[in-house]
Write a protein that holds these residues in place. Structure first.
Motif, PDB file in Angstrom:
ATOM      1  N   ALA A 109       0.825  -1.207   0.000  1.00 41.76           N
ATOM      2  CA  ALA A 109       0.000   0.000   0.000  1.00 41.76           C
ATOM      3  C   ALA A 109       0.861   1.259   0.000  1.00 41.76           C
ATOM      4  N   LEU A 110       1.913   1.259   0.794  1.00 40.57           N
ATOM      5  CA  LEU A 110       2.813   2.417   0.840  1.00 40.57           C
ATOM      6  C   LEU A 110       3.498   2.631  -0.504  1.00 40.57           C
ATOM      7  N   VAL A 111       3.951   1.543  -1.115  1.00 40.29           N
ATOM      8  CA  VAL A 111       4.597   1.624  -2.422  1.00 40.29           C
ATOM      9  C   VAL A 111       3.602   2.147  -3.455  1.00 40.29           C
ATOM     10  N   PHE A 112       2.387   1.617  -3.429  1.00 44.27           N
ATOM     11  CA  PHE A 112       1.367   2.052  -4.384  1.00 44.27           C
ATOM     12  C   PHE A 112       1.066   3.541  -4.228  1.00 44.27           C
ATOM     13  N   LEU A 113       0.945   4.009  -2.997  1.00 48.45           N
ATOM     14  CA  LEU A 113       0.625   5.419  -2.773  1.00 48.45           C
ATOM     15  C   LEU A 113       1.679   6.334  -3.385  1.00 48.45           C
ATOM     16  N   GLN A 114       2.935   5.968  -3.252  1.00 50.73           N
ATOM     17  CA  GLN A 114       3.996   6.797  -3.820  1.00 50.73           C
ATOM     18  C   GLN A 114       3.924   6.817  -5.347  1.00 50.73           C
ATOM     19  N   ALA A 115       3.681   5.650  -5.936  1.00 50.41           N
ATOM     20  CA  ALA A 115       3.560   5.591  -7.396  1.00 50.41           C
ATOM     21  C   ALA A 115       2.318   6.343  -7.864  1.00 50.41           C
ATOM     22  N   TRP A 116       1.240   6.226  -7.118  1.00 50.91           N
ATOM     23  CA  TRP A 116      -0.018   6.904  -7.442  1.00 50.91           C
ATOM     24  C   TRP A 116       0.160   8.424  -7.434  1.00 50.91           C
ATOM     25  N   LYS A 117       0.893   8.923  -6.468  1.00 50.25           N
ATOM     26  CA  LYS A 117       1.164  10.362  -6.413  1.00 50.25           C
ATOM     27  C   LYS A 117       2.030  10.797  -7.592  1.00 50.25           C
ATOM     28  N   ALA A 118       3.039   9.957  -7.934  1.00 53.32           N
ATOM     29  CA  ALA A 118       3.904  10.285  -9.069  1.00 53.32           C
ATOM     30  C   ALA A 118       3.130  10.279 -10.378  1.00 53.32           C
ATOM     31  N   ALA A 119       2.013   9.534 -10.410  1.00 55.58           N
ATOM     32  CA  ALA A 119       1.204   9.438 -11.629  1.00 55.58           C
ATOM     33  C   ALA A 119       0.143  10.524 -11.723  1.00 55.58           C
ATOM     34  N   GLY A 120       0.082  11.406 -10.730  1.00 61.22           N
ATOM     35  CA  GLY A 120      -0.879  12.499 -10.799  1.00 61.22           C
ATOM     36  C   GLY A 120      -2.171  12.253 -10.049  1.00 61.22           C
ATOM     37  N   THR A 121      -2.191  11.330  -9.119  1.00 60.74           N
ATOM     38  CA  THR A 121      -3.344  11.023  -8.259  1.00 60.74           C
ATOM     39  C   THR A 121      -4.640  10.750  -9.028  1.00 60.74           C
ATOM     40  N   PRO A 122      -4.646   9.749  -9.900  1.00 60.10           N
ATOM     41  CA  PRO A 122      -5.880   9.419 -10.631  1.00 60.10           C
ATOM     42  C   PRO A 122      -6.918   8.763  -9.710  1.00 60.10           C
ATOM     43  N   ASN A 123      -8.159   8.743 -10.158  1.00 56.83           N
ATOM     44  CA  ASN A 123      -9.218   8.048  -9.412  1.00 56.83           C
ATOM     45  C   ASN A 123      -9.019   6.539  -9.556  1.00 56.83           C
ATOM     46  N   ALA A 140      -4.033   8.147   4.946  1.00 59.41           N
ATOM     47  CA  ALA A 140      -3.403   9.013   3.941  1.00 59.41           C
ATOM     48  C   ALA A 140      -3.964  10.426   4.056  1.00 59.41           C
ATOM     49  N   SER A 141      -3.384  11.333   3.296  1.00 56.38           N
ATOM     50  CA  SER A 141      -3.816  12.730   3.347  1.00 56.38           C
ATOM     51  C   SER A 141      -5.251  12.862   2.846  1.00 56.38           C
ATOM     52  N   PRO A 142      -5.964  13.930   3.247  1.00 57.78           N
ATOM     53  CA  PRO A 142      -7.348  14.129   2.790  1.00 57.78           C
ATOM     54  C   PRO A 142      -7.479  14.135   1.269  1.00 57.78           C
ATOM     55  N   SER A 143      -6.482  14.678   0.584  1.00 54.51           N
ATOM     56  CA  SER A 143      -6.562  14.710  -0.879  1.00 54.51           C
ATOM     57  C   SER A 143      -6.527  13.305  -1.467  1.00 54.51           C
ATOM     58  N   SER A 144      -5.795  12.390  -0.830  1.00 56.77           N
ATOM     59  CA  SER A 144      -5.729  11.013  -1.315  1.00 56.77           C
ATOM     60  C   SER A 144      -7.088  10.339  -1.195  1.00 56.77           C
ATOM     61  N   LYS A 145      -7.796  10.613  -0.087  1.00 55.66           N
ATOM     62  CA  LYS A 145      -9.080   9.972   0.154  1.00 55.66           C
ATOM     63  C   LYS A 145     -10.118  10.364  -0.894  1.00 55.66           C
ATOM     64  N   GLN A 146      -9.947  11.516  -1.501  1.00 52.88           N
ATOM     65  CA  GLN A 146     -10.905  11.971  -2.509  1.00 52.88           C
ATOM     66  C   GLN A 146     -10.832  11.137  -3.778  1.00 52.88           C
ATOM     67  N   PHE A 147      -9.680  10.524  -4.035  1.00 52.65           N
ATOM     68  CA  PHE A 147      -9.470   9.838  -5.304  1.00 52.65           C
ATOM     69  C   PHE A 147      -9.261   8.335  -5.171  1.00 52.65           C
ATOM     70  N   ILE A 148      -8.989   7.857  -3.962  1.00 54.44           N
ATOM     71  CA  ILE A 148      -8.797   6.418  -3.745  1.00 54.44           C
ATOM     72  C   ILE A 148      -9.985   5.878  -2.966  1.00 54.44           C
ATOM     73  N   GLU A 149     -10.732   4.992  -3.586  1.00 54.54           N
ATOM     74  CA  GLU A 149     -11.889   4.371  -2.936  1.00 54.54           C
ATOM     75  C   GLU A 149     -11.516   2.951  -2.520  1.00 54.54           C
ATOM     76  N   VAL A 150     -11.427   2.726  -1.209  1.00 58.31           N
ATOM     77  CA  VAL A 150     -11.207   1.366  -0.717  1.00 58.31           C
ATOM     78  C   VAL A 150     -12.584   0.718  -0.642  1.00 58.31           C
TER      79      VAL A 150
END
Length: 299
Positions: A109-123, A140-150
């Protein structure tokens, strides 16, 4: 597409740090998690070895300290990024359509989050193997929660159960992205393929034993009551350090069932794990191991 992954190196490539008794065999397949009401004073003379990479043990150390339990930090493994990590960034950047992204460990999950941020935080829509993994996204940060749906966690925190329960819409093609450790099993791919899913697996990182073990700290660790481990790789690294694994008298408190299974396969007998993975369950499992250790010490 080549993107800089320098921001990933800190989390994936920390500097190498530190890194071998059987009175009565006790094995608990699982413990029901309960509220921590253990008498702290009864554990004050015990020490728990925490084995994640340096900097990733802080929450566990703090949780144990609240109950008067001392920790000894002995990192056993280190993480190393792999070429598929760059592919993950590329896929996420290109907005490639995936119905699910499967994450099966806190480290993944930590690795994915870093790659996700590098990719521009897609939904994205994520299926997490258990609460310990989903917590990484919830914290994660509030901005991450807006785009990542668990959107899904299985009834039991294992890859096999996740593969058998992951929702699928009728007979339509369902595309799954599975970024994982190179050492992760193939239960996910095998289970989902049988159900008609199309899986893209990316081995984004791997784990290796640390290159240097401080012998003074190791000797202290060998006499500790409990060793807390968070992955099969950490269990393997610990067993490799034991002079005589079958005579070691300590207990292993595992973060989940998969790690506990690896410990049993390597011949360890005093193995504990929570029924529900996560920090609170892990701490309660350590309490259980310490309680049994106290009873055996008084026999």
């Amino acid at each position: 597409m080549k993107l800089s992954l320098l921001s990933l190196s800190t989390i994936l490539s920390p500097p190498p740090q530190l890194h071998h008794n059987h009175r009565r065999s006790i094995f608990f397949q699982s413990f029901k998690v309960r509220a921590s009401s253990s008498p702290a004073n009864s554990f004050s003379n015990h020490r728990v070895v925490v084995t994640r990479e340096r900097g990733k043990n802080d929450k566990l150390i703090a949780a144990l300290a609240k109950h008067g339990i001392n920790s000894l930090e002995l990192p056993l493994i280190q993480h190393k990024q792999l070429p598929d990590l760059e592919k993950l960034v590329s896929l996420l950047s290109a907005a490639t359509s995936f119905d699910w992204i499967i994450i099966t460990s806190p480290e993944a999950a930590l690795v994915f989050l870093q790659a996700w941020k590098a990719a521009g935080t897609p939904n994205v829509k994520v299926a997490a193997v258990g609460t310990g993994t989903s917590t990484i996204f919830h914290d994660a940060s509030p901005s991450s929660k807006q785009f990542i749906e668990v959107a899904f966690t299985p009834s039991k925190a294992t890859g096999k159960v996740l593969a058998s329960e992951l929702p699928k819409q009728g007979n339509e093609r369902c595309n799954v992205l599975y970024p994982a450790s190179a050492k992760a099993s193939h239960d996910i791919e095998e289970g989902l393929s049988k159900r008609g899913f199309h899986i893209t697996r990316l081995n984004t990182y791997t784990t290796e034993p640390v290159q240097h073990v401080d012998q003074t700290i190791l000797q202290q660790a060998l006499s500790a009551s409990v060793v807390a481990v968070a992955s099969p790789s950490a269990v393997g690294a610990w067993v490799d350090l034991l002079p005589e694994p079958h005579t070691w008298e300590g207990s292993v408190a595992c973060i989940g069932e998969t790690t506990a299974s690896a410990a049993r396969k390597l011949g360890l007998t005093n193995v504990y794990h929570p029924s529900t993975p996560g920090l609170h369950g892990w701490v309660d499992t350590i309490f259980d191991a310490l309680r049994v250790h106290n009873r055996l010490s008084n026999v």
